[in-house]
Design a protein around this motif. Sequence first.
Motif, PDB file in Angstrom:
ATOM      1  N   LEU A   7       0.836  -1.207   0.000  1.00 38.83           N
ATOM      2  CA  LEU A   7       0.000   0.000   0.000  1.00 38.83           C
ATOM      3  C   LEU A   7       0.870   1.256   0.000  1.00 38.83           C
ATOM      4  O   LEU A   7       0.653   2.186  -0.794  1.00 38.83           O
ATOM      5  CB  LEU A   7      -0.909  -0.019   1.235  1.00 38.83           C
ATOM      6  N   GLU A   8       1.873   1.275   0.860  1.00 41.76           N
ATOM      7  CA  GLU A   8       2.748   2.448   0.936  1.00 41.76           C
ATOM      8  C   GLU A   8       3.493   2.642  -0.386  1.00 41.76           C
ATOM      9  O   GLU A   8       3.600   3.764  -0.889  1.00 41.76           O
ATOM     10  CB  GLU A   8       3.738   2.307   2.101  1.00 41.76           C
ATOM     11  N   GLU A   9       3.972   1.553  -0.938  1.00 41.59           N
ATOM     12  CA  GLU A   9       4.714   1.625  -2.197  1.00 41.59           C
ATOM     13  C   GLU A   9       3.841   2.229  -3.309  1.00 41.59           C
ATOM     14  O   GLU A   9       4.280   3.122  -4.046  1.00 41.59           O
ATOM     15  CB  GLU A   9       5.184   0.205  -2.579  1.00 41.59           C
ATOM     16  N   SER A  10       2.592   1.764  -3.422  1.00 43.39           N
ATOM     17  CA  SER A  10       1.748   2.305  -4.498  1.00 43.39           C
ATOM     18  C   SER A  10       1.403   3.765  -4.216  1.00 43.39           C
ATOM     19  O   SER A  10       1.358   4.600  -5.130  1.00 43.39           O
ATOM     20  CB  SER A  10       0.493   1.460  -4.707  1.00 43.39           C
ATOM     21  N   CYS A  11       1.211   4.100  -2.952  1.00 47.41           N
ATOM     22  CA  CYS A  11       0.887   5.488  -2.604  1.00 47.41           C
ATOM     23  C   CYS A  11       2.058   6.417  -2.933  1.00 47.41           C
ATOM     24  O   CYS A  11       1.858   7.525  -3.441  1.00 47.41           O
ATOM     25  CB  CYS A  11       0.537   5.537  -1.116  1.00 47.41           C
ATOM     26  N   LEU A  12       3.266   5.957  -2.669  1.00 49.04           N
ATOM     27  CA  LEU A  12       4.444   6.814  -2.893  1.00 49.04           C
ATOM     28  C   LEU A  12       4.641   7.141  -4.376  1.00 49.04           C
ATOM     29  O   LEU A  12       5.321   8.100  -4.721  1.00 49.04           O
ATOM     30  CB  LEU A  12       5.712   6.151  -2.337  1.00 49.04           C
ATOM     31  N   HIS A  13       4.053   6.312  -5.262  1.00 46.11           N
ATOM     32  CA  HIS A  13       4.182   6.574  -6.701  1.00 46.11           C
ATOM     33  C   HIS A  13       2.883   7.073  -7.324  1.00 46.11           C
ATOM     34  O   HIS A  13       2.729   7.042  -8.544  1.00 46.11           O
ATOM     35  CB  HIS A  13       4.649   5.294  -7.417  1.00 46.11           C
ATOM     36  N   CYS A  14       1.977   7.521  -6.486  1.00 47.51           N
ATOM     37  CA  CYS A  14       0.629   7.844  -6.974  1.00 47.51           C
ATOM     38  C   CYS A  14       0.622   9.025  -7.949  1.00 47.51           C
ATOM     39  O   CYS A  14       1.311  10.021  -7.739  1.00 47.51           O
ATOM     40  CB  CYS A  14      -0.274   8.178  -5.781  1.00 47.51           C
ATOM     41  N   ASP A  15      -0.190   8.871  -9.011  1.00 46.86           N
ATOM     42  CA  ASP A  15      -0.452  10.027  -9.876  1.00 46.86           C
ATOM     43  C   ASP A  15      -1.947  10.104 -10.196  1.00 46.86           C
ATOM     44  O   ASP A  15      -2.352  10.453 -11.295  1.00 46.86           O
ATOM     45  CB  ASP A  15       0.396   9.962 -11.156  1.00 46.86           C
ATOM     46  N   ARG A  16      -2.773   9.770  -9.185  1.00 47.32           N
ATOM     47  CA  ARG A  16      -4.220   9.752  -9.415  1.00 47.32           C
ATOM     48  C   ARG A  16      -4.830  11.143  -9.493  1.00 47.32           C
ATOM     49  O   ARG A  16      -5.985  11.283  -9.893  1.00 47.32           O
ATOM     50  CB  ARG A  16      -4.912   8.980  -8.276  1.00 47.32           C
ATOM     51  N   CYS A  17      -4.126  12.172  -9.008  1.00 53.50           N
ATOM     52  CA  CYS A  17      -4.660  13.534  -9.175  1.00 53.50           C
ATOM     53  C   CYS A  17      -3.490  14.475  -9.430  1.00 53.50           C
ATOM     54  O   CYS A  17      -2.320  14.111  -9.284  1.00 53.50           O
ATOM     55  CB  CYS A  17      -5.498  13.978  -7.977  1.00 53.50           C
ATOM     56  N   LEU A  19      -2.245  16.843  -7.827  1.00 52.51           N
ATOM     57  CA  LEU A  19      -1.363  17.259  -6.721  1.00 52.51           C
ATOM     58  C   LEU A  19       0.008  16.584  -6.822  1.00 52.51           C
ATOM     59  O   LEU A  19       0.985  17.070  -6.260  1.00 52.51           O
ATOM     60  CB  LEU A  19      -2.005  16.942  -5.364  1.00 52.51           C
ATOM     61  N   CYS A  20       0.068  15.476  -7.554  1.00 48.43           N
ATOM     62  CA  CYS A  20       1.371  14.803  -7.716  1.00 48.43           C
ATOM     63  C   CYS A  20       2.364  15.693  -8.454  1.00 48.43           C
ATOM     64  O   CYS A  20       3.577  15.533  -8.299  1.00 48.43           O
ATOM     65  CB  CYS A  20       1.213  13.456  -8.429  1.00 48.43           C
ATOM     66  N   GLY A  21       1.856  16.656  -9.218  1.00 47.08           N
ATOM     67  CA  GLY A  21       2.743  17.512 -10.008  1.00 47.08           C
ATOM     68  C   GLY A  21       3.464  18.568  -9.181  1.00 47.08           C
ATOM     69  O   GLY A  21       4.485  19.106  -9.623  1.00 47.08           O
ATOM     70  N   THR A  22       2.945  18.875  -8.012  1.00 45.42           N
ATOM     71  CA  THR A  22       3.548  19.955  -7.212  1.00 45.42           C
ATOM     72  C   THR A  22       4.150  19.456  -5.896  1.00 45.42           C
ATOM     73  O   THR A  22       4.770  20.227  -5.175  1.00 45.42           O
ATOM     74  CB  THR A  22       2.495  21.054  -6.896  1.00 45.42           C
ATOM     75  N   ARG A  23       3.967  18.174  -5.605  1.00 43.27           N
ATOM     76  CA  ARG A  23       4.464  17.690  -4.309  1.00 43.27           C
ATOM     77  C   ARG A  23       5.990  17.512  -4.328  1.00 43.27           C
ATOM     78  O   ARG A  23       6.573  17.255  -5.392  1.00 43.27           O
ATOM     79  CB  ARG A  23       3.817  16.346  -3.955  1.00 43.27           C
ATOM     80  N   CYS A  85      -0.956  14.324  -0.542  1.00 44.97           N
ATOM     81  CA  CYS A  85      -0.063  15.310  -1.165  1.00 44.97           C
ATOM     82  C   CYS A  85      -0.543  16.717  -0.829  1.00 44.97           C
ATOM     83  O   CYS A  85      -1.749  16.952  -0.679  1.00 44.97           O
ATOM     84  CB  CYS A  85      -0.032  15.131  -2.684  1.00 44.97           C
ATOM     85  N   ARG A  86       0.380  17.643  -0.732  1.00 40.78           N
ATOM     86  CA  ARG A  86       0.052  18.997  -0.290  1.00 40.78           C
ATOM     87  C   ARG A  86      -0.761  19.766  -1.323  1.00 40.78           C
ATOM     88  O   ARG A  86      -0.323  19.929  -2.469  1.00 40.78           O
ATOM     89  CB  ARG A  86       1.344  19.784  -0.032  1.00 40.78           C
ATOM     90  N   PRO A  87      -1.924  20.287  -0.917  1.00 39.15           N
ATOM     91  CA  PRO A  87      -2.632  21.209  -1.805  1.00 39.15           C
ATOM     92  C   PRO A  87      -1.877  22.542  -1.835  1.00 39.15           C
ATOM     93  O   PRO A  87      -1.395  22.995  -0.798  1.00 39.15           O
ATOM     94  CB  PRO A  87      -4.008  21.373  -1.137  1.00 39.15           C
ATOM     95  N   PRO A  88      -1.758  23.158  -3.012  1.00 40.89           N
ATOM     96  CA  PRO A  88      -1.003  24.410  -3.122  1.00 40.89           C
ATOM     97  C   PRO A  88      -1.484  25.455  -2.122  1.00 40.89           C
ATOM     98  O   PRO A  88      -2.692  25.595  -1.892  1.00 40.89           O
ATOM     99  CB  PRO A  88      -1.291  24.870  -4.555  1.00 40.89           C
ATOM    100  N   ARG A  89      -0.554  26.155  -1.523  1.00 41.80           N
ATOM    101  CA  ARG A  89      -0.824  27.219  -0.549  1.00 41.80           C
ATOM    102  C   ARG A  89      -1.731  26.760   0.596  1.00 41.80           C
ATOM    103  O   ARG A  89      -2.461  27.545   1.173  1.00 41.80           O
ATOM    104  CB  ARG A  89      -1.424  28.457  -1.233  1.00 41.80           C
ATOM    105  N   ASN A  90      -1.703  25.455   0.871  1.00 45.75           N
ATOM    106  CA  ASN A  90      -2.478  24.891   1.993  1.00 45.75           C
ATOM    107  C   ASN A  90      -3.987  25.115   1.881  1.00 45.75           C
ATOM    108  O   ASN A  90      -4.690  25.125   2.894  1.00 45.75           O
ATOM    109  CB  ASN A  90      -1.999  25.448   3.347  1.00 45.75           C
ATOM    110  N   ARG A  91      -4.475  25.281   0.652  1.00 45.66           N
ATOM    111  CA  ARG A  91      -5.937  25.384   0.515  1.00 45.66           C
ATOM    112  C   ARG A  91      -6.576  24.050   0.899  1.00 45.66           C
ATOM    113  O   ARG A  91      -5.905  23.018   0.983  1.00 45.66           O
ATOM    114  CB  ARG A  91      -6.312  25.781  -0.917  1.00 45.66           C
TER     115      ARG A  91
END
Length: 185
Positions: A7-17, A19-23, A85-91
């Motif tokens: 589970l952790e391994e798949s989460c660490l490579h997640c690109d389902r949304c 937010l993966c582009g800015t984390r 993953c962090r939403p930009p500017r903590n929104r």
Amino acid sequence: MENWEALEESCLHCDRCHLCGTRHNVVFGVGNRESKLLFVGEGPGEQEDLQGIPFVGPAGKLLDDMLSIIDLDRDHCYIANIVKCRPPRNRDPQPQEQDACIGYLENQIALLQPKILVCLGRIAAQRLIDPNFRITYDHGTWVQRRGMLCTALYHPSALLRDPGKRPETFDDLLSLREKLRELNI
Ligand code: URA
């Protein structure tokens, strides 16, 4: 059901949304994988994103203080977030970001099988307890959901912004300690 490592391994490579582009880092979760007590926040902030660990910024320091009031620390519980993953500017994490990510938390819950779930703030409470949850009125109340006893506290960030809410949170923490004793956790 997946195991923790898969589970952790798949989460660490997640690109389902997107937010993966800015984390900088996925913030999977931390703590004791045998614990029956789960805390869930909303999503990583700046420090969490940089370090890959939940609640390590100013709100995290306050969360540690809140835990110590009732003689707990991170080794006694598990801590995760609705979005990893962090939403930009903590929104606030958007509904589609939550939908994309919630499967990871669902799997964490399935593996942990917590007896007590503590939502930190409105976003987690509305997602996990009740879509109409009003944190100002409903914090500290207890409900049964999917075999877990659930409650919500004010988010530590809210307590940093408004220290006037701290006495209510102190009472909520005492109530949590009582439940932990009742359930032998
Ligand atoms: N706020 C959250 O909701 N989660 C964290 O991990 C940090 C800050």
